[in-house]
Write a protein that holds these residues in place. Structure first.
Motif, PDB file in Angstrom:
ATOM      1  N   ASN A 238     -24.767 -32.687 -22.541  1.00  0.00           N
ATOM      2  CA  ASN A 238     -24.732 -32.490 -21.135  1.00  0.00           C
ATOM      3  C   ASN A 238     -26.040 -32.373 -20.397  1.00  0.00           C
ATOM      4  O   ASN A 238     -26.052 -32.604 -19.090  1.00  0.00           O
ATOM      5  N   GLY A 239     -26.959 -32.066 -21.328  1.00  0.00           N
ATOM      6  CA  GLY A 239     -28.280 -31.914 -20.764  1.00  0.00           C
ATOM      7  C   GLY A 239     -28.940 -30.894 -21.406  1.00  0.00           C
ATOM      8  O   GLY A 239     -28.420 -29.934 -21.814  1.00  0.00           O
ATOM      9  N   THR A 240     -30.337 -30.990 -21.636  1.00  0.00           N
ATOM     10  CA  THR A 240     -31.144 -30.231 -22.344  1.00  0.00           C
ATOM     11  C   THR A 240     -32.045 -29.383 -21.404  1.00  0.00           C
ATOM     12  O   THR A 240     -32.694 -28.432 -21.601  1.00  0.00           O
ATOM     13  N   LYS A 241     -32.000 -29.894 -19.987  1.00  0.00           N
ATOM     14  CA  LYS A 241     -32.914 -29.005 -19.088  1.00  0.00           C
ATOM     15  C   LYS A 241     -31.792 -28.945 -17.797  1.00  0.00           C
ATOM     16  O   LYS A 241     -30.679 -29.337 -17.841  1.00  0.00           O
ATOM     17  N   LYS A 242     -32.384 -27.821 -17.014  1.00  0.00           N
ATOM     18  CA  LYS A 242     -31.595 -27.650 -15.702  1.00  0.00           C
ATOM     19  C   LYS A 242     -32.353 -27.608 -14.642  1.00  0.00           C
ATOM     20  O   LYS A 242     -33.518 -27.131 -14.634  1.00  0.00           O
ATOM     21  N   LEU A 243     -31.648 -27.870 -13.370  1.00  0.00           N
ATOM     22  CA  LEU A 243     -32.233 -27.488 -12.041  1.00  0.00           C
ATOM     23  C   LEU A 243     -31.731 -26.483 -11.465  1.00  0.00           C
ATOM     24  O   LEU A 243     -30.361 -26.543 -11.164  1.00  0.00           O
ATOM     25  N   ILE A 244     -32.543 -25.419 -10.787  1.00  0.00           N
ATOM     26  CA  ILE A 244     -31.726 -24.478 -10.156  1.00  0.00           C
ATOM     27  C   ILE A 244     -32.208 -24.207  -8.899  1.00  0.00           C
ATOM     28  O   ILE A 244     -33.503 -23.988  -8.613  1.00  0.00           O
ATOM     29  N   VAL A 245     -31.559 -24.276  -7.740  1.00  0.00           N
ATOM     30  CA  VAL A 245     -31.990 -24.164  -6.421  1.00  0.00           C
ATOM     31  C   VAL A 245     -31.999 -22.687  -5.986  1.00  0.00           C
ATOM     32  O   VAL A 245     -30.901 -22.264  -6.094  1.00  0.00           O
ATOM     33  N   THR A 246     -33.222 -22.051  -5.996  1.00  0.00           N
ATOM     34  CA  THR A 246     -33.043 -20.570  -5.869  1.00  0.00           C
ATOM     35  C   THR A 246     -33.053 -20.278  -4.246  1.00  0.00           C
ATOM     36  O   THR A 246     -32.615 -19.142  -3.934  1.00  0.00           O
ATOM     37  N   ASP A 247     -33.812 -21.074  -3.558  1.00  0.00           N
ATOM     38  CA  ASP A 247     -33.905 -20.891  -2.196  1.00  0.00           C
ATOM     39  C   ASP A 247     -33.976 -22.118  -1.141  1.00  0.00           C
ATOM     40  O   ASP A 247     -34.340 -22.908  -1.537  1.00  0.00           O
ATOM     41  N   THR A 248     -33.027 -21.993  -0.354  1.00  0.00           N
ATOM     42  CA  THR A 248     -33.129 -23.239   0.506  1.00  0.00           C
ATOM     43  C   THR A 248     -32.886 -22.771   2.039  1.00  0.00           C
ATOM     44  O   THR A 248     -31.972 -21.630   2.392  1.00  0.00           O
ATOM     45  N   ARG A 249     -33.306 -23.551   3.148  1.00  0.00           N
ATOM     46  CA  ARG A 249     -33.289 -23.277   4.392  1.00  0.00           C
ATOM     47  C   ARG A 249     -32.015 -23.900   4.996  1.00  0.00           C
ATOM     48  O   ARG A 249     -31.570 -23.643   6.138  1.00  0.00           O
ATOM     49  N   PHE A 250     -31.551 -25.167   4.179  1.00  0.00           N
ATOM     50  CA  PHE A 250     -30.308 -25.934   4.680  1.00  0.00           C
ATOM     51  C   PHE A 250     -29.461 -25.977   3.441  1.00  0.00           C
ATOM     52  O   PHE A 250     -29.842 -25.724   2.310  1.00  0.00           O
ATOM     53  N   GLY A 251     -28.027 -26.232   3.717  1.00  0.00           N
ATOM     54  CA  GLY A 251     -27.286 -26.499   2.666  1.00  0.00           C
ATOM     55  C   GLY A 251     -26.642 -25.169   2.040  1.00  0.00           C
ATOM     56  O   GLY A 251     -26.763 -24.280   2.657  1.00  0.00           O
ATOM     57  N   SER A 252     -25.960 -25.193   0.955  1.00  0.00           N
ATOM     58  CA  SER A 252     -25.494 -24.132   0.446  1.00  0.00           C
ATOM     59  C   SER A 252     -26.219 -23.501  -0.255  1.00  0.00           C
ATOM     60  O   SER A 252     -25.785 -22.264  -0.551  1.00  0.00           O
TER      61      SER A 252
END
Length: 276
Positions: A238-252
């Motif tokens: 499924n993937g060996t790395k990951k993206l984690i959105v920790t902070d955002t001004r827009f979106g969920s």
């Protein structure tokens, strides 16, 4: 709401891709794939005819163009770097068949190695690029484009006072880019190094150098290798790395513990999104 980055799930979590007047920051530990992430996004925009300025503090154009060539043709990067691909009839055919696409994509990506340049010089390069290669709308905003800054670190300190601390200098740098993005209404993708805590922890506190980088960014995302505990629950296929959105001004944004899978195929110069 913005320009597609080439990473659809990431676009969703940061609020609709690259919005005008934003600084989008991706952080990772060394050698994890920050530059490949940037180049994949640059390739996606260029394929759609959107000009990209790649400001590179580390790599020269030749190295990045080898990576881009590998990404387009799917010829192993080492075979391109060593010239082995020209001796292989199958690879030579791929190169020939992709010639038009390679020329078109590379014409939309302007790469500058800015190692050692002052902030003033870097912004001057960006302004000239906007004028010559992008253009402006009647209201003074730049036409659709993307500026990539890979990565935020100290270089020439001639623009700042000698008694400033490192975190203050980095803050000065991100402030200058934030102001540039809002003035010309363009999106900027910037990368940063994470400190050692970034191996285990998953929050904005793992940025090396300056809290101001987090304060002035529109969103902050961590790119990291999955830990053994992650892989036991979510296998490498499924993937060996990951993206984690920790902070955002827009979106969920993301619920703590959620992430986007990243499939690592750096042998062929690509990072690809898996499922969230």
């Amino acid at each position: 709401a913005g320009i597609s980055s080439g990473f659809p799930y990431w676009d969703y979590y940061i609020g609709g891709g690259y919005r005008r007047g934003t600084v989008n920051v991706v952080g990772a530990r060394p050698k994890v794939g920050k530059s490949f992430f940037c180049l994949k996004s640059a390739h996606h925009l260029a394929m759609n005819g959107i000009p990209v300025l790649y400001l590179d503090t580390e790599l020269i154009r030749e190295i990045q163009m080898d990576r881009l060539l590998s990404m387009i043709t799917q010829i192993p990067l080492t075979d391109i770097e060593t010239g082995k691909c020209f001796k292989n009839s199958s690879d030579a055919a791929k190169l020939n068949d992709s010639k038009a696409m390679i020329k078109d994509v590379s014409s939309h990506i302007m790469h500058y190695n800015i190692g050692g340049c002052s902030i003033k010089s870097v912004l001057s390069i960006a302004r000239r690029w906007l004028t010559k290669h992008v253009g402006f709308t009647p209201t003074g905003a730049a036409k659709p484009c993307l500026v990539i800054y890979d990565y935020i670190k100290l270089m020439d300190s001639g623009d700042v006072k000698s008694n400033m601390q490192e975190y203050q200098m980095l803050g000065f740098l991100i402030t200058a880019f934030h102001n540039f993005a809002t003035k010309y209404e363009i999106p900027i993708l910037a990368t940063v190094q994470l400190n050692r805590d970034g191996v285990e922890r998953e929050g904005g506190e793992v940025i090396s150098g300056s809290d101001r980088i987090l304060w002035l960014s529109s969103n902050f995302t961590i790119l990291k290798a999955k830990l053994d505990t992650d892989l036991s629950e979510d296998p490498p296929i499924n993937g060996t790395k990951k993206l984690i959105v920790t902070d955002t001004r827009f979106g969920s944004g993301m619920i703590r513990g959620d992430y986007i899978n990243v499939i690592d195929n750096l042998k062929n110069g690509t990072l690809t999104e898996g499922k969230p």
